[in-house]
Design an enzyme around this catalytic site. Structure first.
Site, mmCIF file in Angstrom:
data_model
loop_
_atom_site.group_PDB
_atom_site.id
_atom_site.type_symbol
_atom_site.label_atom_id
_atom_site.label_comp_id
_atom_site.label_asym_id
_atom_site.label_seq_id
_atom_site.Cartn_x
_atom_site.Cartn_y
_atom_site.Cartn_z
ATOM 1 N NE ARG A 53 -3.658 1.171 1.395
ATOM 2 C CZ ARG A 53 -4.385 2.044 2.083
ATOM 3 N NH1 ARG A 53 -4.881 1.730 3.235
ATOM 4 N NH2 ARG A 53 -4.596 3.259 1.593
ATOM 5 N NE ARG A 72 0.137 -0.641 5.073
ATOM 6 C CZ ARG A 72 -0.882 0.169 5.300
ATOM 7 N NH1 ARG A 72 -2.088 -0.336 5.460
ATOM 8 N NH2 ARG A 72 -0.713 1.481 5.355
ATOM 9 C CG ASP A 78 -3.528 2.439 8.043
ATOM 10 O OD1 ASP A 78 -3.373 1.974 6.902
ATOM 11 O OD2 ASP A 78 -4.400 3.286 8.316
ATOM 12 C CD GLU A 239 -3.167 9.885 4.245
ATOM 13 O OE1 GLU A 239 -2.448 8.930 4.551
ATOM 14 O OE2 GLU A 239 -4.198 9.754 3.568
ATOM 15 N NE ARG A 255 -7.854 10.925 4.582
ATOM 16 C CZ ARG A 255 -7.636 9.603 4.666
ATOM 17 N NH1 ARG A 255 -6.660 9.041 3.973
ATOM 18 N NH2 ARG A 255 -8.372 8.841 5.427
ATOM 19 N NE ARG A 315 -10.069 5.740 0.744
ATOM 20 C CZ ARG A 315 -9.175 5.621 1.718
ATOM 21 N NH1 ARG A 315 -8.415 4.539 1.805
ATOM 22 N NH2 ARG A 315 -9.035 6.585 2.621
ATOM 23 C CE1 TYR A 344 -5.131 6.555 1.258
ATOM 24 C CE2 TYR A 344 -2.827 6.745 1.884
ATOM 25 C CZ TYR A 344 -4.166 6.757 2.224
ATOM 26 O OH TYR A 344 -4.526 6.974 3.525
ATOM 27 C CD GLU A 366 -3.392 2.433 -1.787
ATOM 28 O OE1 GLU A 366 -2.545 2.345 -0.881
ATOM 29 O OE2 GLU A 366 -4.547 2.842 -1.584
#
Ligand SMILES: *[C@@H]1O[C@H](CO)[C@@H](O)[C@H](O)[C@H]1NC(C)=O
Ligand SMILES: *[C@@H]1O[C@H](CO)[C@@H](O)[C@H](O)[C@H]1NC(C)=O
Ligand SMILES: *[C@@H]1O[C@H](CO)[C@@H](O)[C@H](O)[C@H]1NC(C)=O
Ligand SMILES: *[C@@H]1O[C@H](CO)[C@@H](O)[C@H](O)[C@H]1NC(C)=O
Length: 387
Positions: A53, A72, A78, A239, A255, A315, A344, A366
């Site tokens: 990510r 990750r 996250d 962000e 954001r 999204r 993103y 993404e």
């Protein structure tokens, strides 16, 4: 604009009318199309990594492209242990090196987070700023870290802890790129903007006037209520992606975490090289409808570009927009890159001034079929309809 729009004195009288109309046509001709697309990372398909990510992409001073993402290790969340994964292209995005891991946080329960990549063209370095323990789960304090490459991304310095200079706070760059100021004021300054949590949320910029040797705290655009629990529709800038305009203004596309005022982007600018972000210079861009996400922004040859999943709820629908008016309006025929799940995104371009480099920008985002974090995809855009 730099591109074909400069009139020299001798040709002025004869060519003025002609050249001015040529200038207008250069911009009017912009008709982006997807020239090529390839997946750089597929979650779950590569050993040791559960999910890729937070993609970043940058040019290098030598004209290469570097793509980064968080690898990750154990889950898509996250928080948790991660690598910083990198792939490198020396042929303008046609082929990419195998993945290498620039940083490995071990198996920290609250590992590293990306992050901003910033190129210092004056000394030829590429700097990556990331944080560890940003979410403050299972650990504290949070630290702002830096690694640097002086050989076009082939090798990287050991991590340096910038919190020693900046003070201890939760700060994570971008995600996206930082800038080196190309125009006054503060030409040469490195400006990395991101968001923080521990001191109450908001957009913060860290600055370096000596090529990354020392850093200090610059502009802050604080959330309201500051350092207190937020409610829906509170002012909570998050962000962000800074770009430099041709007049030296830094414009930060942000954001809008709690959908204050609109389900759209916050835009705030700095006239003093990132020292301040006055509220007088803050607007909401209702054209840039947003589902609350990290988006891409870029200024190339006087044209602004913006990427996000264009939807006020979900999204999905990764879209490229462009503006010929410094962001005061956007063309009404944007380019849809991917209708499905998308998250993103980040952009870059090569600025050698050659005809070839003027024609392209590069997007990383993404992309998925069911979930937006299934893959990280690279897109090479031709700006002039393939011509
Ligand atoms: C980074 O420096 C800060 C300030 O000195 C310190 O509190 C923190 O523990 C350091 N982080 C790491 C990972 O060493
Ligand atoms: C910032 O605000 C000041 C005061 O209203 C105004 O004079 C200036 O033009 C603004 N600059 C930008 C970049 O919006
Ligand atoms: C995708 O984005 C375009 C441009 O904003 C918009 O016209 C269209 O309605 C969007 N589609 C979806 C499904 O949201
Ligand atoms: C955009 O800003 C530049 C200076 O940064 C200026 O020269 C140009 O005229 C502006 N363009 C428009 C359409 O306002």
């Amino acid at each position: 604009m730099e591109t074909g729009c400069r009139l020299d004195a001798s040709s002025f009288l004869v060519l003025a009318a002609l050249s001015l109309s040529a200038c207008v046509t250069v911009s009017a001709q912009i008709k982006p199309l997807v020239y090529e697309e390839q997946l750089l990372w597929v979650s779950g398909a590569q050993a040791e990594v559960n999910t890729y990510r937070i993609p970043l992409i940058t040019f290098t001073p030598k004209g290469s492209l570097l793509a980064f993402a968080e690898g990750r290790k154990l889950s898509s969340g996250d928080v948790g242990a991660k690598f910083i994964a990198m792939r490198r292209s020396t042929d303008k995005g046609s082929t990419w090196s195998p993945t290498s891991f620039v940083v490995d946080d071990g198996l920290k329960p609250d590992g590293l987070n990306l992050g901003s990549v910033v190129v210092d063209e004056e000394v030829g370095s590429v700097i990556l700023i990331y944080s560890i323990c940003f979410h403050l789960y299972h650990c504290s304090p949070s630290s702002t870290m830096m690694v640097e490459s002086r050989d076009d991304g082939l090798s990287w310095s050991p991590p340096r802890n910038l919190s020693v200079q900046l003070g201890v706070k939760a700060f994570v760059g971008g995600p996206g790129f930082g800038i080196q100021k190309r125009y006054p004021p503060a030409k040469g300054r490195l400006v990395v903007c991101g968001h923080g949590t521990i001191e109450g949320d908001g957009v913060f910029c860290i600055l370096s006037d000596n090529h990354g040797k020392t850093w200090y705290n610059g502009a802050a655009l604080k959330s309201i209520p500051y350092n207190q629990q937020k409610k829906a529709q509170d002012f909570n800038p998050d962000e962000c992606q800074p770009i430099e305009m041709l007049d030296g203004t830094i414009v930060i596309n942000v954001r809008n975490q709690n959908n204050y005022h609109c389900r759209c982007r916050i835009v705030v600018s700095s006239k003093d090289g990132g020292l301040t972000l006055p509220v007088d210079n803050l607007t909401f861009d209702s054209s840039l409808v947003d589902p609350v996400v990290a988006a891409g922004a870029l200024q190339k040859d006087g044209v602004l570009y913006f990427t996000n999943p264009s939807s006020d709820q979900k999204r999905v629908n990764l879209t490229l927009r462009w503006s010929l008016t410094n962001g005061t309006s956007w063309v009404d025929n944007p380019l849809q890159i991917w209708p499905g799940p998308s998250g993103y995104s980040s952009m870059t371009s090569l600025d050698s001034g050659t005809a070839e480099d003027r024609k392209h920008i590069f997007i990383i985002y993404e992309k998925g079929e069911k979930d937006y974090y299934e893959t990280v995809s690279f897109v090479k855009i031709h700006l002039y309809g393939g011509k």
